[in-house]
Design an enzyme around this catalytic site. Structure first.
Site, PDB file in Angstrom:
ATOM      1  N   GLU A  79      44.852  23.335  49.227  1.00 27.27           N
ATOM      2  CA  GLU A  79      44.539  23.205  47.772  1.00 27.27           C
ATOM      3  C   GLU A  79      45.663  22.365  47.176  1.00 27.27           C
ATOM      4  O   GLU A  79      46.661  22.481  47.576  1.00 27.27           O
ATOM      5  CB  GLU A  79      44.563  24.665  47.038  1.00 27.27           C
ATOM      6  CG  GLU A  79      44.385  24.867  45.679  1.00 27.27           C
ATOM      7  CD  GLU A  79      45.423  24.874  44.738  1.00 27.27           C
ATOM      8  OE1 GLU A  79      45.722  23.768  43.928  1.00 27.27           O
ATOM      9  OE2 GLU A  79      46.171  25.816  44.858  1.00 27.27           O
ATOM     10  N   CYS A  83      48.965  24.840  39.245  1.00 18.26           N
ATOM     11  CA  CYS A  83      47.779  23.772  39.673  1.00 18.26           C
ATOM     12  C   CYS A  83      46.717  23.773  38.687  1.00 18.26           C
ATOM     13  O   CYS A  83      45.845  22.787  38.549  1.00 18.26           O
ATOM     14  CB  CYS A  83      47.223  24.162  41.073  1.00 18.26           C
ATOM     15  SG  CYS A  83      48.387  24.390  42.343  1.00 18.26           S
TER      16      CYS A  83
END
Length: 544
Positions: free
Chosen positions: A295, A329
């Site tokens: 990720e 994020c």
């Protein structure tokens, strides 16, 4: 030894404590914070049962008080990384053969330890070295990690229960083996829970791990190692190493027993791993194709339609862009607002931002704390200065910064005159929000621009009170975000509720905290057993 098909405790999301004034959890946490802040820890790295201190150390300074040291950690040399591989592969022999219910029990115990005696300690470590306020530490280091442990046990049993059909005279079954080799877990500074889960999730499936935490997260990583050990994770199953990232990566990715990588971090770094692994595959270095799970970056959006409520959007931006200083994020870093609602959104956003206090996490009235280090501070300050000078942008809220005490960046809003202004496109990873105002009648075109502006596709949010608009935007942006929010901020995914991950330049979308992630850490073996094998090769069609 008795055997059976075991039902696990049904997982539920860990309740988030309020830390209200005079509450017991608040008193306990602040006392722990003060105690740990005034200690000087000497953090080793962990290989098997050994706690190794090389004397080659790095000091740990809270980002909000950079002249204060809370301790140091030791850095490994190449020989230690080679030892970690040997130790992990030796531990794999017993760990891979341990009954699944025993592995489950270890991580369920870890969840209960964290919910109780380790809660204040891990939260305090996260507040001190990662500069998270009380609530951000609670939802991350405590609640999300507890959820990862408990729900992953549930997902593990669902995987094992998935079995093939069997025909008469045949028994077909599926065996879910750990990967043939070790897993390299490379974890970020911004979420203590992610750091632990990237190591724990593959381990739960019978794999062995070499874990390199971010240099700015080592303080809480050491508490996690204490937690793993007390929960009963056997020596050598999760090995934590610290030191030069390039050296560690080169040694691990170059080894024949490298089985996979579990990563959260920048897109550029992940791309370099992918390239190195591909080169090594072509050279025949590995026993099998390594699993690559990552990720990475994000340039997460909030899009508003003229039918939406301006105060709801303003609050979603306040929280989505500035909680944990935008170092998520998933943080909202670009927004598209219709002209007819812009003034109302701006007034509400400005009012909320002016009330945000900034300072040390020890003061629980501070909503904003420091960014993680000098590199982040310098990068963000430069973007703010550029926006102040650029005719295509205006800094309309905030824009100040100060590193005399800590790495403090004031929450900042930039108004972009062009939809492709650089802070609308570039991942900043800090408390900077860029807004583009579009003409109301161009709402469809604004969705096209949004979809094509960024190489990332992690999270995104849309706001509208019109269901036709919601459906249109949801379809138009189907590839723009792996986690998509309707009338909500684009942050705050909960394990078991919103499996997390994105595609495009944001990663492999393997959804942390879900069955889809755990499936990447097993290698299936199909077993067919025939009870009465044939004794003649002839089939009926051969008869005259």
């Amino acid at each position: 030894m008795a055997t059976g098909f075991y039902n696990i405790p049904i997982p539920i999301n860990e309740p988030v404590k309020s830390y209200a004034p005079n509450s017991e959890e608040r008193k306990e946490l602040l006392a722990m914070y003060k105690k740990m802040y005034n200690e000087k820890v000497d953090i080793p790295f962990y290989i098997g049962r050994e706690e190794i201190r090389t004397g080659n150390t790095v000091s740990i300074h809270p980002p909000h008080d950079i002249k204060h040291a809370v301790g140091k950690y030791h850095e490994a040399k190449k020989k230690h990384i080679e030892l970690a591989i040997k130790t992990a592969m030796e531990a794999r022999k017993k760990w891979a053969n341990m009954p699944w219910e025993s592995r489950a029990a270890i991580f369920l115990k870890a969840a209960d330890l964290l919910a109780g005696p380790y809660r204040a300690k891990l939260n305090a470590a996260t507040m001190i070295a990662q500069s998270k306020n009380v609530m951000q530490a609670e939802i991350d280091a405590a609640c999300e990690l507890i959820d990862f442990f408990r729900f992953n046990v549930q997902f593990m049993t669902e995987i094992y229960q998935n079995q093939p059909l069997s025909a008469p005279g045949i028994w077909n079954r599926m065996e879910y083996r750990p990967l043939e080799g070790f897993i390299y877990a490379i974890t970020p500074f911004n979420f203590t829970s992610i750091a632990a889960n990237l190591a724990a999730a593959p381990a739960m499936m019978g794999n062995v791990i070499i874990w390199k935490p971010a240099r700015t997260q080592v303080y809480s990583a050491q508490v996690l190692m204490e937690l793993f050990k007390e929960a009963g994770v056997p020596d050598g199953v999760i090995n934590m190493v610290t030191g030069d990232a390039a050296m560690i990566t080169d040694v691990l990715l170059d080894h024949k027993d490298f089985g996979g990588i579990h990563f959260t971090g920048s897109t550029g770094v992940f791309n370099s791993f992918w390239n190195n692994i591909g080169t090594n595959v072509n050279k025949g270095k590995y026993r099998s194709y390594p699993r690559i799970v990552g990720e990475t970056g994000g340039k997460d959006f909030l899009w508003m339609h003229a039918s939406a409520d301006a105060k709801q959007v303003g609050t979603a931006l306040s929280r989505g862009a500035f909680e944990y200083q935008g170092q998520k994020c998933s943080a909202a870093s670009r927004a598209y607002i219709p002209k007819s609602k812009w003034n109302e959104v701006k007034i509400h956003l400005e009012t909320e931002m002016k009330s945000m206090k900034m300072g040390s996490p020890e003061d629980t009235s501070n909503f904003i704390n420091a960014v993680i280090d000098s590199r982040a501070f310098d990068k963000l300050a430069n973007f703010i200065d550029d926006a102040k000078r650029d005719p295509d942008a205006t800094v309309i809220i905030g824009g100040n910064y100060d590193n005399s005490k800590g790495y403090f960046i004031e929450p900042t809003v930039i108004l972009a005159k062009k939809a492709d202004y650089k802070t609308m496109c570039t991942e900043l990873f800090g408390p900077i929000l860029t807004i583009f105002v579009y003409d109301d009648e161009d709402w469809k075109e604004s969705l096209v621009i949004l979809n094509n502006t960024s190489p990332y596709a992690l999270t995104g949010a849309i706001f509208s009170a019109d269901r036709y608009i919601i459906d249109y935007a949801t379809d138009a942006l189907e590839d723009a975000a792996g986690n998509f929010y309707i009338n909500d901020k684009p942050t705050g995914a909960v394990v078991g509720q919103q499996p997390f991950g994105g595609a495009r330049g944001s990663g492999t979308n393997d959804k942390a905290g879900s069955v889809w992630n755990l499936l990447r850490w097993v290698s299936n073996r199909t077993i067919k057993e025939t009870f009465v094998p044939p004794t003649d090769y002839k089939y009926p069609f051969l008869e005259k």
